[in-house]
Every structure is written in structure tokens, then in C-alpha cells.
Write a protein that holds these residues in place. Structure first.
Motif, PDB file in Angstrom:
ATOM      1  N   PRO A 103       0.808  -1.222   0.000  1.00 36.50           N
ATOM      2  CA  PRO A 103       0.000   0.000   0.000  1.00 36.50           C
ATOM      3  C   PRO A 103       0.843   1.274   0.000  1.00 36.50           C
ATOM      4  N   SER A 104       1.987   1.241   0.666  1.00 34.45           N
ATOM      5  CA  SER A 104       2.829   2.442   0.735  1.00 34.45           C
ATOM      6  C   SER A 104       3.360   2.820  -0.643  1.00 34.45           C
ATOM      7  N   LEU A 107       0.258   4.243  -3.040  1.00 29.65           N
ATOM      8  CA  LEU A 107      -0.288   5.582  -2.804  1.00 29.65           C
ATOM      9  C   LEU A 107       0.732   6.645  -3.215  1.00 29.65           C
ATOM     10  N   PRO A 109       2.864   9.717  -2.736  1.00 28.61           N
ATOM     11  CA  PRO A 109       3.316  10.373  -1.501  1.00 28.61           C
ATOM     12  C   PRO A 109       3.130  11.888  -1.500  1.00 28.61           C
ATOM     13  N   VAL A 113      -4.422  11.953   1.090  1.00 29.34           N
ATOM     14  CA  VAL A 113      -5.318  10.800   0.952  1.00 29.34           C
ATOM     15  C   VAL A 113      -6.649  11.245   0.348  1.00 29.34           C
ATOM     16  N   TYR A 155      -1.162  13.077   4.522  1.00 30.30           N
ATOM     17  CA  TYR A 155      -0.438  12.394   3.460  1.00 30.30           C
ATOM     18  C   TYR A 155      -0.176  10.937   3.855  1.00 30.30           C
ATOM     19  N   PRO A 156       0.078  10.054   2.878  1.00 27.40           N
ATOM     20  CA  PRO A 156       0.283   8.634   3.204  1.00 27.40           C
ATOM     21  C   PRO A 156       1.353   8.383   4.255  1.00 27.40           C
ATOM     22  N   PHE A 159       0.286   7.840   7.810  1.00 25.27           N
ATOM     23  CA  PHE A 159      -0.520   6.662   8.113  1.00 25.27           C
ATOM     24  C   PHE A 159       0.384   5.459   8.344  1.00 25.27           C
ATOM     25  N   CYS A 164      -2.723   2.547   5.701  1.00 21.53           N
ATOM     26  CA  CYS A 164      -2.548   2.722   4.250  1.00 21.53           C
ATOM     27  C   CYS A 164      -3.312   1.641   3.488  1.00 21.53           C
ATOM     28  N   GLN A 165      -3.276   0.419   4.014  1.00 23.77           N
ATOM     29  CA  GLN A 165      -4.013  -0.647   3.335  1.00 23.77           C
ATOM     30  C   GLN A 165      -5.515  -0.414   3.428  1.00 23.77           C
ATOM     31  N   VAL A 167      -6.882   2.516   3.416  1.00 27.29           N
ATOM     32  CA  VAL A 167      -7.122   3.544   2.403  1.00 27.29           C
ATOM     33  C   VAL A 167      -7.214   2.908   1.017  1.00 27.29           C
TER      34      VAL A 167
END
Length: 325
Positions: A103-104, A107, A109, A113, A155-156, A159, A164-165, A167
Motif C-alpha cells: 500500500p505504501s 499511494l 506520496p 489521501v 499524506y500517506p 498513516f 494505508c491498506q 485507504v
């Protein structure tokens, strides 16, 4: 495996090749299955078996070196494998969504989100920015993120991996897809967060009635989420069966080996059994059953001829031991 009159997704004799310095390397060698509405299909196998390549091919997200060399991928009867790019864009995210492994990395950066969630909604739905933001807040709340209004503007990097997952799950479910593809969605998470994410995906899948393809190398993970299980090896289906039947009585020696290597709280073993040897490398010329060099039950015919998928009630098994059963 339970079938409906018209499966929502069908993969028919799918073949995928990679171009490399040493020539054309076959990675998927003819994969077929049907996914009925509301069912979860678990796809399992060791690294290199073709799980992720198969997942990416459904939405035509394969890397440049890969190509679909044969077969069909049918969504409600429409062949995604030959669909034009503009038509395919109307399917991606809207009708079929995907959750990726990391997930990181998935997304952006430099975007909040909220920007990433509303971008999906604005691209496919006739919404104002204010309406899209309200939808985004509701989505974050749906996947269990507290203070959703505030967190939309973060922002990611602010999280955790588990958040993040969540999201990513919210983004995948934003447009209420018919089919969700989850490619190793819990690999990068610790065991506790992994269990939470699996429970969340299963809960949301049941609530929405969508179908799902859940890809993992871990049979223990798939046991808690899948209705049916497809065991993939060297780009071929080795076994396809309802999950309860497969875990209770696996037919294929490869499936038996995978299950016997799982740790159990009910058994005390100093050393877990392992499947000896290694899977064939992509592009390797195969004679006979691809699992024969590692199979404790292999005999001469296994080494000479690749078995077909033998059908037994709701099950299919690619093994000569099942011939005539």
C-alpha cells in the motif's frame, strides 16, 4: 465449485508470455476458471507460479515485456483481453477494482489521501468536489479509519501500514465494483493487522455482494476468506475445489505438501515438513507433469505426459492419480 448460469468473470485458457534475452518465456500456460457472483476465489501457490501476473492481466496492467498470447478474460461476456483502451478504462476501478501488495508504494506520496480518493470518484461519477469529499469521508469511516474528515487532508506517510491498506481498500471499493482483485493485500503487515484487514475485506465483500479474487502464497490466510480455492503451479491449475473440501481432503500431492507445511497449534513438531526441490523457472521446457520432479508419488507416466484436469463432482485435479476416479 459452485457455478451460476452466467459467471461474472471467466478466465478461459489464458496464456501469458514474457519477452526476455533468452527468448519467449511462457508464464501462464492455459489457466481457466469461472467466478460466480458473490463468491470469493482464493488463488494460491509458491512465488513464481503466475499468481500476480494472472491478476494484472485481468485489468491489462501487465509490464511491457509481458503479453497475453492466448485465451480470453470475460467480464459479463465481454473479452477484456481484446478490449480497446478507452472501453477498458470504463471497466478499471468502476466495475473491477484491485488492491495491490504494497500500500505504501501504491499511494502517491505527494498527494493527500483525500485528493487520491476524490480523484477516483470525480473521474467516474458526476459529483461536485464537495460531494466527492463527503463520499471520501464515508469511505474512510466504512473501512474503520477514525477522524476521517481530518485524515483526508493528511499524506500517506502520516498513516501506518495497516491504515494505508485500509485507504487502498476504500479506493478499491469507492465505485462499488462487481469484482475485487486482492493481490497479496496483507503480505507487508504484521499478523495482528493482517487479521484485521482480512476480516474487513470479508465483511465488506459480504455486505456488498461483490465477487472477489484473493491472491496469496499463504493457504492459512485463504482458509478464512475464500469460498473456492485454485492451486497454481508453474502457470497451470493443479487443483480447483470448494475451500472446505480442499482443506479437509486435498487431492493433489502439491496441495497436500502445502497444507502439511503449515504450522499448527494442535501439533508439536520440531521440524515442519517441506516440499523438496524448487518450482520450474519461467520459460523452462516442461515434459510431463510440472510437479513430477518434486512429487513423492510420481511414476513414469507423470514424467512423460502432463495430465489434464480430471473432474470429480465440484472438483478439478491435474494429476494422473485421479484418472478414473
Amino acid at each position: 465449485m459452485t457455478q451460476s448460469a452466467e459467471p461474472i468473470l471467466q478466465v478461459r485458457d489464458l496464456k501469458i508470455d514474457f519477452s526476455a534475452d533468452q527468448g519467449i518465456l511462457p508464464v501462464l500456460r492455459g489457466l481457466s476458471y469461472s467466478l460466480p457472483k458473490g463468491r470469493v476465489l482464493g488463488v494460491v501457490g509458491e512465488s513464481g507460479s503466475g499468481k500476480t501476473v494472472h491478476a494484472l492481466s485481468i485489468l491489462r496492467l501487465l509490464p511491457p515485456a509481458a503479453r497475453i498470447s492466448g485465451g480470453e478474460i470475460l467480464y459479463k461476456g465481454r473479452n477484456l483481453a481484446s478490449m480497446g483502451e478507452e472501453e477498458l478504462r470504463s471497466v478499471r476501478g468502476d466495475k473491477i477494482s484491485m488492491i495491490f501488495q504494497d500500500p505504501s508504494a501504491s499511494l502517491n506520496p505527494v498527494l493527500t489521501v483525500g485528493e487520491q480518493l476524490t480523484e477516483t470518484l470525480l473521474a467516474h461519477r458526476k459529483l461536485s468536489k464537495r460531494q466527492a469529499r463527503r463520499e471520501a469521508v464515508a469511505l474512510l469511516e466504512k473501512v474503520g479509519i477514525s477522524e476521517a474528515e481530518k485524515r483526508l487532508d493528511e499524506y500517506p506517510f502520516q498513516f501506518s501500514g495497516g491504515m494505508c491498506q485500509r485507504v487502498m481498500i476504500a479506493m478499491a471499493l469507492a465505485l462499488s465494483p462487481d469484482v475485487l482483485i486482492a493481490d497479496e493485500p496483507t503480505t507487508a503487515l504484521d499478523v495482528t493487522i493482517q487479521a484485521q484487514i482480512l476480516a474487513l475485506i470479508k465483511q465488506l465483500q459480504r455486505q456488498s455482494g461483490m465477487s472477489a479474487v484473493f491472491i496469496t502464497h499463504n493457504l492459512a490466510v485463504v482458509s478464512g476468506i475464500a469460498d473456492d480455492v485454485l492451486v497454481l503451479y508453474a502457470g497451470l491449475c493443479m487443483e480447483l475445489a470448494p475451500a472446505a473440501q480442499l482443506f479437509e481432503n486435498p487431492f493433489h500431492p502439491y496441495t497436500q505438501g502445502l497444507l502439511s507445511s503449515l504450522a499448527s497449534v494442535h501439533k508439536k513438531e520440531d521440524v515442519l515438513p517441506v516440499i523438496t526441490g524448487h518450482p520450474p523457472v519461467p520459460g523452462q521446457i516442461l515434459t510431463g507433469c510440472p510437479f513430477a520432479p518434486r512429487c513423492p508419488h510420481a511414476f513414469d507416466k507423470c514424467r512423460r505426459e502432463c495430465p489434464p484436469l480430471f473432474e470429480e463432482a465440484a472438483r478439478r485435479t491435474r494429476c494422473w492419480l485421479r484418472e478414473g476416479k
